[in-house]
Design an enzyme around this catalytic site. Structure first.
Site, PDB file in Angstrom:
ATOM      1  N   GLY A   1     -21.007  60.394  19.158  1.00 49.74           N
ATOM      2  CA  GLY A   1     -19.754  59.878  19.686  1.00 49.74           C
ATOM      3  C   GLY A   1     -18.570  60.550  19.035  1.00 49.74           C
ATOM      4  O   GLY A   1     -18.633  61.690  18.578  1.00 49.74           O
TER       5      GLY A   1
ATOM      6  N   ILE B   1     -17.547  58.792  11.507  1.00 42.84           N
ATOM      7  CA  ILE B   1     -18.986  58.809  11.217  1.00 42.84           C
ATOM      8  C   ILE B   1     -19.696  59.951  11.937  1.00 42.84           C
ATOM      9  O   ILE B   1     -20.437  60.721  11.300  1.00 42.84           O
ATOM     10  CB  ILE B   1     -19.621  57.440  11.526  1.00 42.84           C
ATOM     11  CG1 ILE B   1     -19.140  56.399  10.506  1.00 42.84           C
ATOM     12  CG2 ILE B   1     -21.151  57.533  11.503  1.00 42.84           C
ATOM     13  CD1 ILE B   1     -19.618  54.988  10.777  1.00 42.84           C
TER      14      ILE B   1
ATOM     15  N   GLU C   1     -22.799  62.291  25.701  1.00 43.02           N
ATOM     16  CA  GLU C   1     -21.730  61.793  26.568  1.00 43.02           C
ATOM     17  C   GLU C   1     -20.465  62.622  26.388  1.00 43.02           C
ATOM     18  O   GLU C   1     -19.789  62.990  27.341  1.00 43.02           O
ATOM     19  CB  GLU C   1     -21.485  60.334  26.197  1.00 43.02           C
ATOM     20  CG  GLU C   1     -20.434  59.628  26.979  1.00 43.02           C
ATOM     21  CD  GLU C   1     -20.372  58.172  26.564  1.00 43.02           C
ATOM     22  OE1 GLU C   1     -19.311  57.758  26.080  1.00 43.02           O
ATOM     23  OE2 GLU C   1     -21.381  57.443  26.710  1.00 43.02           O
TER      24      GLU C   1
END
Length: 432
Positions: A214, A218, A237
């Site tokens: 993502g 992190i 994604e």
């Protein structure tokens, strides 16, 4: 008419384009940094001409003035993923939120939520008349594929991306020329906590793995600890700038991928100009609609598929809350469950939930006996596999409730472990 004549015949001003939208229309706006900002601003300026225009959108990176107080008579914002610019409107009741998996959004446009108007942003047409969707393919292309009316903002600064990422100029109803830089997201600050989480996640990544990451500190921290890996691939994604560095370092090659070998497969982009320049006319980067990229049955075809996502809370059972805090909706499911299921369906795949052990400057544990009342369960306990904090890795798949709760407590912040152990012993009637 030749292509140039066809193109010129469709050019209108942003104001004229906004006037093509009618009361009662359902309008889908291109996603994230692919928003057609000039047309949106013109619609807001023209608001007195509208009643009950429904605006569907996920992450709004522009001003989202259609969701501001006083706009209720003219616009109803139906959010499919609540972002910072629309969160207050949803919580106050001025806007709606529709839960859905990202991969299923295109099917909604073909059925439950038919599209009257698609507002998209694209590149200038090439010599064959094809415009690229650039940074936002995801649901943007599917919305145009089934819309009754397509209004395209043509931007000469939009990167031209490859894959299934094109629309022919003849398919566009109206064109607004508006050249402007694509919105950039500055890289997040990576602290010691994020670095520790990144290192633990990286320990689960084998050479030849295909990654879904993502955006945020992190995922970027994970990338920092992959520099000694070999032949990693990307099926995600979205990606951000950290991926570019690993491509340039020869770490991400895609050579070991079993699906789209040698390609970085994504559905949208969000980062800085460095990322957009990297993707521009780059045959290594292929963009596809979200109902393909996020389809678990497609994801599972990648060998050693690893998904890395984050969350707000996890309870003793392994239930993951990623989109709400109690009854307050703060985001949406996005592609988390799509990729967790796709990774789990891959015979050598791994799904990871990575998070800091605490929130609110260390005053709240994110590992809890129970989720906050009203919190939506994003990822169910039957789907969760690995959970990672700065204190280590807990593998929950295949573990009984008692053992998975114990494993989670062992990676909780030390300040909260005594109270968590007390709750564990009370629930399971055993000594920890």
């Amino acid at each position: 008419m030749n292509l140039e004549e066809i193109y010129k015949s469709k050019i209108v001003t942003a104001k004229q384009a906004a006037e093509k939208v009618k009361s009662g229309n359902r309008v889908v706006i291109g996603h994230a940094v692919g928003e057609p900002t000039a047309v949106i601003d013109a619609m807001v300026a023209n608001c007195e001409a509208y009643e009950n225009v429904e605006i569907l959108h996920m992450v709004a990176m522009n001003k989202a003035e259609y969701a501001k107080p006083g706009m209720e008579k003219h616009f109803t914002h139906n959010s499919l993923f609540v972002g910072g610019n629309t969160r207050e409107a949803v919580s106050s009741g001025r806007a709606n939120f529709t839960p859905c998996y990202f991969s299923e959004v295109p099917s909604l446009f073909k059925g439950k939520l038919p599209v009257d108007v698609a507002l998209i942003q694209v590149t200038q047409p090439d010599e064959h008349g094809y415009c690229s969707y650039g940074v936002s393919n995801d649901y943007t292309k599917p919305s145009a594929d089934c819309a009754k009316l397509i209004i395209a903002e043509v931007n000469n600064q939009m990167p031209r991306t490859m894959g299934d990422s094109f629309i022919h100029v003849s398919e566009i109803d109206y064109i607004v020329e508006y050249n402007h830089p694509i919105v950039e997201l500055n890289p997040p600050k990576i602290g010691d906590v994020e670095k520790a989480i990144g290192e633990h996640c990286a320990s689960l990544v084998e050479d030849g793995s295909t990654l879904q990451l993502g955006i945020g500190a992190i995922p970027d921290a994970v990338l920092l600890f992959l520099k000694d890996k070999k032949n990693l691939g990307i099926h995600s994604e979205m990606i951000s700038d950290g991926v570019v560095e690993l491509v340039e370092a020869g770490v991400i090659t895609g050579k070991a991928k079993t699906l789209h070998t040698g390609k970085i497969v994504v559905t949208f982009l969000m980062g800085t100009k460095r990322l957009y320049d990297f993707a521009d006319n780059n045959p290594m980067v292929e963009m596809y609609p979200v109902d393909y990229v996020n389809d678990p049955t497609v994801i599972m075809k990648n060998s050693k598929m690893i998904s890395i996502n984050s969350c707000v809370q996890v309870d003793f059972m392994g239930q993951i809350a990623s989109e709400s805090v109690g009854l307050k909706q703060i985001s949406g499911v996005g592609g988390q469950v799509d990729f967790i299921r796709g990774s789990n369906m891959c015979k050598d795949g791994k799904s990871i939930i990575a998070m800091a052990s605490t929130a609110a400057h260390g005053t709240i544990s994110k590992i809890l006996p129970l989720l906050d009342g009203g919190s939506a369960v994003t990822t169910g306990r039957n789907d969760v596999n690995y959970v990672v904090t700065e204190y280590g890795v807990a593998q929950l798949k295949g573990e009984n409730l008692k053992d998975r709760a114990r494993a989670l407590i062992n990676i909780a912040h030390p300040d909260f472990r005594p109270s968590l152990i007390k709750e564990w012993e009370k629930r399971f009637k055993a000594k920890f």
